[in-house]
Design an enzyme around this catalytic site. Structure first.
Site, mmCIF file in Angstrom:
data_model
loop_
_atom_site.group_PDB
_atom_site.id
_atom_site.type_symbol
_atom_site.label_atom_id
_atom_site.label_comp_id
_atom_site.label_asym_id
_atom_site.label_seq_id
_atom_site.Cartn_x
_atom_site.Cartn_y
_atom_site.Cartn_z
ATOM 1 C CE LYS A 178 -2.094 2.377 3.294
ATOM 2 N NZ LYS A 178 -1.994 3.704 2.660
ATOM 3 N N GLY A 231 6.918 5.030 8.183
ATOM 4 C CA GLY A 231 5.965 6.118 8.408
ATOM 5 C C GLY A 231 6.199 6.738 9.772
ATOM 6 C CB SER A 232 4.064 8.932 11.768
ATOM 7 O OG SER A 232 2.913 8.130 11.836
ATOM 8 C CD GLU A 253 13.597 1.006 9.007
ATOM 9 O OE1 GLU A 253 14.204 1.974 9.496
ATOM 10 O OE2 GLU A 253 13.973 -0.166 9.135
ATOM 11 C CB CYS A 287 12.822 9.943 7.683
ATOM 12 S SG CYS A 287 13.760 8.896 6.556
ATOM 13 C CD GLU A 389 9.134 13.033 11.949
ATOM 14 O OE1 GLU A 389 8.060 12.445 12.143
ATOM 15 O OE2 GLU A 389 10.050 12.559 11.253
HETATM 16 P P1 NAD Z 1 2.017 7.900 8.311
HETATM 17 O O1 NAD Z 1 2.470 7.081 9.450
HETATM 18 O O2 NAD Z 1 0.847 8.785 8.487
HETATM 19 O O3 NAD Z 1 1.676 6.970 7.060
HETATM 20 C C1 NAD Z 1 2.617 6.106 6.472
HETATM 21 C C2 NAD Z 1 1.881 4.997 5.748
HETATM 22 O O4 NAD Z 1 1.218 4.192 6.715
HETATM 23 C C3 NAD Z 1 0.778 5.476 4.813
HETATM 24 O O5 NAD Z 1 0.704 4.588 3.717
HETATM 25 C C4 NAD Z 1 -0.470 5.387 5.668
HETATM 26 O O6 NAD Z 1 -1.648 5.243 4.932
HETATM 27 C C5 NAD Z 1 -0.169 4.149 6.483
HETATM 28 N N1 NAD Z 1 -0.799 4.079 7.800
HETATM 29 C C6 NAD Z 1 -1.079 5.097 8.651
HETATM 30 N N2 NAD Z 1 -1.661 4.626 9.764
HETATM 31 C C7 NAD Z 1 -1.715 3.277 9.626
HETATM 32 C C8 NAD Z 1 -2.227 2.224 10.446
HETATM 33 N N3 NAD Z 1 -2.794 2.447 11.632
HETATM 34 N N4 NAD Z 1 -2.127 0.954 9.985
HETATM 35 C C9 NAD Z 1 -1.558 0.705 8.802
HETATM 36 N N5 NAD Z 1 -1.095 1.648 7.975
HETATM 37 C C10 NAD Z 1 -1.161 2.929 8.390
HETATM 38 O O7 NAD Z 1 3.314 8.703 7.828
HETATM 39 P P2 NAD Z 1 3.395 9.805 6.671
HETATM 40 O O8 NAD Z 1 2.814 11.064 7.202
HETATM 41 O O9 NAD Z 1 2.906 9.212 5.405
HETATM 42 O O10 NAD Z 1 4.982 9.945 6.513
HETATM 43 C C11 NAD Z 1 5.768 10.788 7.283
HETATM 44 C C12 NAD Z 1 6.427 10.016 8.403
HETATM 45 O O11 NAD Z 1 7.231 8.958 7.875
HETATM 46 C C13 NAD Z 1 7.388 10.879 9.205
HETATM 47 O O12 NAD Z 1 7.214 10.585 10.567
HETATM 48 C C14 NAD Z 1 8.764 10.413 8.740
HETATM 49 O O13 NAD Z 1 9.818 10.607 9.650
HETATM 50 C C15 NAD Z 1 8.517 8.963 8.498
HETATM 51 N N6 NAD Z 1 9.517 8.387 7.615
HETATM 52 C C16 NAD Z 1 10.446 7.536 8.143
HETATM 53 C C17 NAD Z 1 11.430 6.997 7.330
HETATM 54 C C18 NAD Z 1 12.473 6.053 7.867
HETATM 55 O O14 NAD Z 1 13.156 5.411 7.070
HETATM 56 N N7 NAD Z 1 12.616 5.918 9.171
HETATM 57 C C19 NAD Z 1 11.457 7.319 5.962
HETATM 58 C C20 NAD Z 1 10.481 8.210 5.469
HETATM 59 C C21 NAD Z 1 9.511 8.724 6.298
#
Ligand code: NAD
Length: 485
Positions: A178, A231-232, A253, A287, A389
């Site tokens: 996804k 993600g977050s 991550e 990130c 963040e």
């Molecule tokens: P997010 O967590 O809102 O979403 C990331 C992905 O997860 C999206 O596809 C979203 O639809 C999905 N998602 C959200 N909640 C979910 C749940 N409960 N169950 C399953 N899937 C879910 O993050 P974002 O706003 O898209 O991205 C920004 C964040 O990503 C920042 O915190 C950033 O630091 C982090 N990030 C980390 C890395 C790393 O390698 N550590 C790399 C890039 C981004």
């Protein structure tokens, strides 16, 4: 294959494009113009279940497909991505808001590099053997996990999506993936590319939709045995709480609040140009961007003056304009969040050295979401601004007197993703690197990536590592076979 049509995105299940069974769709907006790009499926658990059935049909064959054949298919995917660099870069930019030159130079080339890297990687992936003198020999079988879930964010859409999918399928798994609902376009186009490259139906299934519905349906599905999530930290916590009781393999991550530690004896020019990049590349939406700049007190004034002058020169503009250094913030929701964080910094007593407001562009981009690169000083390590963040073009400056204080400030958050250290004293650099609580440390550079190295955070920045053998190990289960001689 026409990769310029994406106003009507569909799910990719069993090698076919299908509408969502939910019948619901979400708007996909170009953040630079505020205009509608098209609709994307708002998929539900029935879509995920259908994808899992397709993956189950494909797995018995794919898991035993010779590695040479997997290599050829993954390598072909990489070639097709390269052949369509122009269309893919354009799609990434209108979906995400990042400058077109950046999509062309970094995002899309890295997506093909990911496939090429794991195509060759699987050809060289070996397992261990442990010999018990003349009594027995143990060997480790590494077998594909089965059906795995790959969920990625919006900041580096195709780059991070492929960073998960490539090792998963190289290792013989079938994938339910996804992309972020905020940036679904290149994930959709990848499905066309995989089909063209001859990836068998059901090996990769791409389901679009929101995190708390589609994403959670992937996490909860009993036949999905491993989850690779980027993600977050907030979403990572929720995912861990759902997956852990089911004993699923998890790689998380997550977010960061990275320190950029600058000593007085650094190579000034190199440090300065790299610090501008590590602060504001991709509008600060990487990130790995450094958001807390820690500067040795003796050079604080000089650093502040030059850094602010250079930040003011960064042109915020239409991402399609080659001269724009900063594009649009990815969405209205994120734009509002960043502006709220800047307000919080003001309320906490932070001084805006530059930026701090939205940018109103004219013409096509009059309704886009643009923010000035922002530099703030005067906030201590415990302030909300230095703890949480922001994930935008916003950095803070703090000064330190000693090496110990630099390390203390660097470690003064719950995150531990990445850090940069600038000094010409190699012993000091190594000492500070060893004491800094970050999974990735760059000394006198930033974002220099070797795909073989372990990648991932410490503390609240994540669990598990990606990259190289780490990824192939994550996507396989180790089985020890003991043979008595
Ligand atoms: P997010 O967590 O809102 O979403 C990331 C992905 O997860 C999206 O596809 C979203 O639809 C999905 N998602 C959200 N909640 C979910 C749940 N409960 N169950 C399953 N899937 C879910 O993050 P974002 O706003 O898209 O991205 C920004 C964040 O990503 C920042 O915190 C950033 O630091 C982090 N990030 C980390 C890395 C790393 O390698 N550590 C790399 C890039 C981004």
């Amino acid at each position: 294959m026409n990769l310029s049509i994406y106003n009507d995105i569909q799910n990719f299940v069993g090698g076919e494009f299908r509408p969502t069974l939910s019948g619901n769709y979400l708007d996909n907006i170009n953040p630079a113009t505020g205009e509608l790009i098209g609709k994307i499926p708002d998929s539900n658990e029935r879509d995920v279940a259908e994808a899992v059935e397709a993956a189950k049909l494909a797995f018995p064959q794919w898991s035993v497909t010779p590695v040479e054949k997997r290599f050829h298919i993954l390598n072909r995917i990489a070639e097709i991505i390269d052949e369509h660099l122009t269309e893919l870069a354009f799609a990434e930019t209108i979906d995400n808001g990042k400058p077109l030159w950046l999509s062309r130079k970094v995002d899309i080339p890295r997506a093909s590099a990911n496939f090429r890297f794991f195509a060759t990687g699987i050809m060289h992936f070996a397992t261990e053997s442990h010999n018990m003198e003349d009594s027995a020999v143990n060997y480790t079988l590494r077998q594909p996990v089965g059906i795995v879930g790959c969920i990625s964010p919006w900041n580096l859409p195709l780059y991070l999506f492929t960073w998960k999918i490539a090792p998963a399928i190289a290792a013989g798994n079938c994938v339910i993936a996804k992309p972020s609902e905020v940036t679904p376009v290149t994930g959709y186009l990848l499905a066309h590319i995989c089909k063209e490259a001859g990836l068998p139906p059901g090996v990769l299934n791409i389901i679009h939709g929101r995190g708390n519905t589609t994403g959670e349906a992937i996490i909860k599905h009993p036949d999905i045995k491993a989850i690779s999530f980027t993600g977050s930290t907030r979403a990572g916590e929720r995912i861990a709480s759902l997956a852990a009781p089911k004993f699923k393999k998890l790689s998380l991550e997550l977010g960061g609040k990275n320190p950029n530690i600058i000593f007085a004896d650094c190579d000034w020019d190199k440090m300065m140009s790299s610090s501008i990049q590590s602060s504001f590349s991709n509008q600060g939406e990487i990130c790995l961007c450094g958001s807390r700049i820690l500067i040795e007190e003796s050079i604080y004034g000089k650093f502040k003056k030059e850094f602010v002058e250079r930040t003011k020169q960064l042109k915020v503009g239409d991402p399609l304009d080659e001269s724009s250094k900063q594009g649009a913030i990815v969405s209205k929701v994120h734009f509002d969040k960043i502006l709220r964080c800047i307000d919080t910094a003001r309320q906490e007593g932070g001084k805006m050295l530059c930026g701090g407001t939205k940018v109103q562009l004219a013409g096509n981009c009059a309704n886009g979401y643009f923010i000035e690169p922002t530099v703030i000083e005067g906030l201590g390590p415990d302030s909300q601004t230095n703890q949480e963040e922001i994930f935008g073009p916003v950095v803070t400056l703090q000064s330190f007197k000693t090496e110990e204080e630099a390390v203390h400030l660097a470690n003064a958050t719950s995150y531990g993703l990445a850090a940069t250290i600038w000094t010409q004293d190699i012993s000091k650099a190594n000492r500070v690197a060893a004491k800094t609580e970050s999974g990735i440390i760059w000394i006198n550079c930033w974002l220099l990536r070797d795909l073989r190295t372990p990648f991932g955070g410490m503390k609240n920045s994540g669990v598990g590592k990606e990259g190289g053998w780490e990824a192939l190990r994550f996507f396989t289960d180790a089985k020890n076979v003991c043979v008595q001689l």
